[in-house]
Write a protein that holds these residues in place. Structure first.
Motif, PDB file in Angstrom:
ATOM      1  N   UNK A   1      36.927  36.257  44.754  1.00 38.93           N
ATOM      2  CA  UNK A   1      38.205  37.337  44.376  1.00 38.93           C
ATOM      3  C   UNK A   1      38.565  38.035  45.345  1.00 38.93           C
ATOM      4  N   UNK A   2      37.615  38.414  46.398  1.00 38.17           N
ATOM      5  CA  UNK A   2      37.999  39.157  47.483  1.00 38.17           C
ATOM      6  C   UNK A   2      38.847  38.296  48.438  1.00 38.17           C
ATOM      7  N   UNK A   3      38.545  36.771  48.668  1.00 40.48           N
ATOM      8  CA  UNK A   3      39.342  36.294  49.250  1.00 40.48           C
ATOM      9  C   UNK A   3      40.903  36.199  48.731  1.00 40.48           C
ATOM     10  N   UNK A   4      40.865  36.131  47.472  1.00 37.95           N
ATOM     11  CA  UNK A   4      42.386  36.229  46.873  1.00 37.95           C
ATOM     12  C   UNK A   4      43.071  37.384  46.975  1.00 37.95           C
ATOM     13  N   UNK A   5      42.228  38.497  46.974  1.00 39.74           N
ATOM     14  CA  UNK A   5      42.952  40.130  47.084  1.00 39.74           C
ATOM     15  C   UNK A   5      43.425  39.925  48.553  1.00 39.74           C
TER      16      UNK A   5
ATOM     17  N   UNK B   1      47.478  37.465  49.030  1.00 40.99           N
ATOM     18  CA  UNK B   1      48.572  38.459  49.161  1.00 40.99           C
ATOM     19  C   UNK B   1      49.872  37.855  49.701  1.00 40.99           C
ATOM     20  N   UNK B   2      50.850  37.851  49.076  1.00 45.25           N
ATOM     21  CA  UNK B   2      52.189  37.275  49.742  1.00 45.25           C
ATOM     22  C   UNK B   2      52.634  37.873  50.992  1.00 45.25           C
ATOM     23  N   UNK B   3      52.258  39.216  51.259  1.00 47.48           N
ATOM     24  CA  UNK B   3      52.587  39.671  52.427  1.00 47.48           C
ATOM     25  C   UNK B   3      51.304  39.961  53.068  1.00 47.48           C
ATOM     26  N   UNK B   4      50.299  39.194  53.217  1.00 48.17           N
ATOM     27  CA  UNK B   4      48.859  39.508  54.162  1.00 48.17           C
ATOM     28  C   UNK B   4      49.403  39.893  55.466  1.00 48.17           C
TER      29      UNK B   4
ATOM     30  N   UNK C   1      52.431  41.541  42.123  1.00 49.60           N
ATOM     31  CA  UNK C   1      52.366  40.227  42.529  1.00 49.60           C
ATOM     32  C   UNK C   1      50.632  39.928  42.851  1.00 49.60           C
ATOM     33  N   UNK C   2      49.958  40.845  43.365  1.00 45.67           N
ATOM     34  CA  UNK C   2      48.527  40.379  43.496  1.00 45.67           C
ATOM     35  C   UNK C   2      47.875  41.895  43.651  1.00 45.67           C
ATOM     36  N   UNK C   3      47.334  42.225  42.859  1.00 49.37           N
ATOM     37  CA  UNK C   3      46.503  43.571  42.748  1.00 49.37           C
ATOM     38  C   UNK C   3      45.258  43.439  42.237  1.00 49.37           C
ATOM     39  N   UNK C   4      44.354  44.535  42.294  1.00 45.96           N
ATOM     40  CA  UNK C   4      42.913  44.433  41.964  1.00 45.96           C
ATOM     41  C   UNK C   4      42.890  45.611  40.675  1.00 45.96           C
ATOM     42  N   UNK C   5      43.593  46.581  40.638  1.00 44.90           N
ATOM     43  CA  UNK C   5      43.619  47.831  39.662  1.00 44.90           C
ATOM     44  C   UNK C   5      45.012  48.068  39.950  1.00 44.90           C
ATOM     45  N   UNK C   6      45.709  48.468  38.551  1.00 42.79           N
ATOM     46  CA  UNK C   6      46.806  49.049  38.773  1.00 42.79           C
ATOM     47  C   UNK C   6      46.954  50.591  38.747  1.00 42.79           C
ATOM     48  N   UNK C   7      46.246  51.101  39.701  1.00 40.54           N
ATOM     49  CA  UNK C   7      46.039  52.707  39.946  1.00 40.54           C
ATOM     50  C   UNK C   7      44.359  53.030  40.344  1.00 40.54           C
ATOM     51  N   UNK C   8      44.329  54.205  39.965  1.00 44.31           N
ATOM     52  CA  UNK C   8      42.718  54.327  40.320  1.00 44.31           C
ATOM     53  C   UNK C   8      42.147  54.862  38.762  1.00 44.31           C
ATOM     54  N   UNK C   9      40.909  54.242  38.693  1.00 41.07           N
ATOM     55  CA  UNK C   9      39.997  54.525  37.477  1.00 41.07           C
ATOM     56  C   UNK C   9      39.472  55.929  37.963  1.00 41.07           C
TER      57      UNK C   9
ATOM     58  N   UNK D   1      46.448  34.316  36.673  1.00 46.33           N
ATOM     59  CA  UNK D   1      47.574  34.368  37.431  1.00 46.33           C
ATOM     60  C   UNK D   1      47.172  35.338  38.611  1.00 46.33           C
ATOM     61  N   UNK D   2      46.088  36.133  38.462  1.00 45.20           N
ATOM     62  CA  UNK D   2      45.531  37.358  39.224  1.00 45.20           C
ATOM     63  C   UNK D   2      44.131  37.529  39.062  1.00 45.20           C
ATOM     64  N   UNK D   3      43.597  38.264  40.061  1.00 44.58           N
ATOM     65  CA  UNK D   3      42.033  38.077  39.968  1.00 44.58           C
ATOM     66  C   UNK D   3      41.217  37.098  39.706  1.00 44.58           C
ATOM     67  N   UNK D   4      41.149  35.968  40.344  1.00 43.60           N
ATOM     68  CA  UNK D   4      40.675  34.727  40.182  1.00 43.60           C
ATOM     69  C   UNK D   4      38.963  35.073  39.608  1.00 43.60           C
TER      70      UNK D   4
END
Length: 304
Positions: free
Chosen positions: A33-37, A41-44, A119-127, A230-233
């Protein structure tokens, strides 16, 4: 001992992974998961990923990324951030963020946001349970502008199929099926008009075996789709999903949703996550989805 800031290197991955595991108490990281994040990222760009070290120990991590020209606006993001619990309130997050903001200002970024990276996110904001992150956002001049939520679906409480509806759609010349490699170009053209930012996630879903996308075709032409994985393997992530505006209301969305939920159930997941949700009532009505987590969204305008 004072800390030093430097840019991220590939050799730092394992230590950053341990840091994130410890810092994200309400989430779980795997190396995949971290490797994917980071790397998917398309603009890593490692030039805008920062580390804080005390001696030779990594005590802070901040990943920046960009999404340029989204409807005329250049966005910069803090995608991931972690500071060792023993090193919080020592200015480490501020030091890393200020370097990121300075660099992104030089790249003509207009708005900074936290977490909600298309495109590639872990969380959609802050919990908001990550209260130190909220305090950091406010200290750095961010303003809360919207909330969103993740829903959860219990996959075990029903069979995820609606053959009666599929037959009714077929009588209207609408076929529901799993996407194939031959559908990819048409699918990408279909989403380009209204959901261009979803193309990258669909690219990722196409890499699953079998392809983690289902489509509805009217007279052989794609008019709706739904995807998962499609996101967050490694997580049971549903979406994105879309239907051509002219064909909404025919029930294709429900059938396509069920196809994806059935896939996730057959993979062995007990629940499915429907993230960054707009139409809560649709998912609640058709899948019994309930709000599992709420996220606060923050932004900071760098230009007028």
């Amino acid at each position: 001992m004072t800390h030093t800031i430097r840019q991220y290197l590939d050799k730092d991955f394992d230590e950053v992974f341990t840091l994130c595991q410890n810092a994200y108490k309400f989430d779980s990281f795997t190396k995949e998961l971290l490797h994917e994040k980071i790397y998917d990222d398309p603009f890593f760009n490692p030039e805008i990923i920062w580390l804080a070290e005390e001696g030779t120990t990594i005590v802070g991590f901040l990943m920046g990324t960009c999404r340029m020209d989204i409807r005329g606006v250049n966005y910069g993001y803090v995608k991931l951030m972690a500071v060792s619990e023993t090193h919080q309130r020592k200015g480490i997050a501020r030091s890393m963020y200020e370097l990121l903001e300075k660099e992104l200002r030089s790249r003509k970024v207009d708005v900074m946001r936290l977490g909600d990276v298309p495109m590639n996110y872990f969380m959609p904001g802050i919990d908001p349970r990550y209260t130190p992150a909220l305090c950091f956002a406010m200290r750095m001049g961010f303003n809360r502008f919207m909330d969103t939520s993740n829903l959860v679906v219990d996959l075990s409480d029903r069979e995820w199929s609606d053959e009666k509806k599929i037959m009714a759609l077929k009588s209207d010349d609408i076929e529901v099926c799993r996407a194939t490699a031959e559908d990819k170009d048409e699918l990408m053209d279909f989403v380009a008009e209204e959901w261009k930012l979803w193309q990258y996630e669909l690219e990722m879903a196409c890499k699953s075996n079998p392809i983690a996308i289902h489509v509805a075709k009217l007279n052989g032409k794609i008019k709706a789709f739904s995807a998962h994985s499609a996101n967050n393997k490694g997580l049971s992530w549903f979406g994105p999903m879309g239907t051509h505006p002219d064909l909404r209301g025919k029930g294709m969305g429900k059938v396509l949703l069920y196809r994806c939920l059935e896939d996730l159930k057959n993979t062995g997941f007990k629940t499915a996550i429907i993230p960054w949700v707009g139409p809560i009532d649709f998912y609640s009505h058709h899948a019994g989805a309930v709000v599992e987590r709420v996220f606060w969204r923050y932004e900071k305008k760098l230009t007028e």
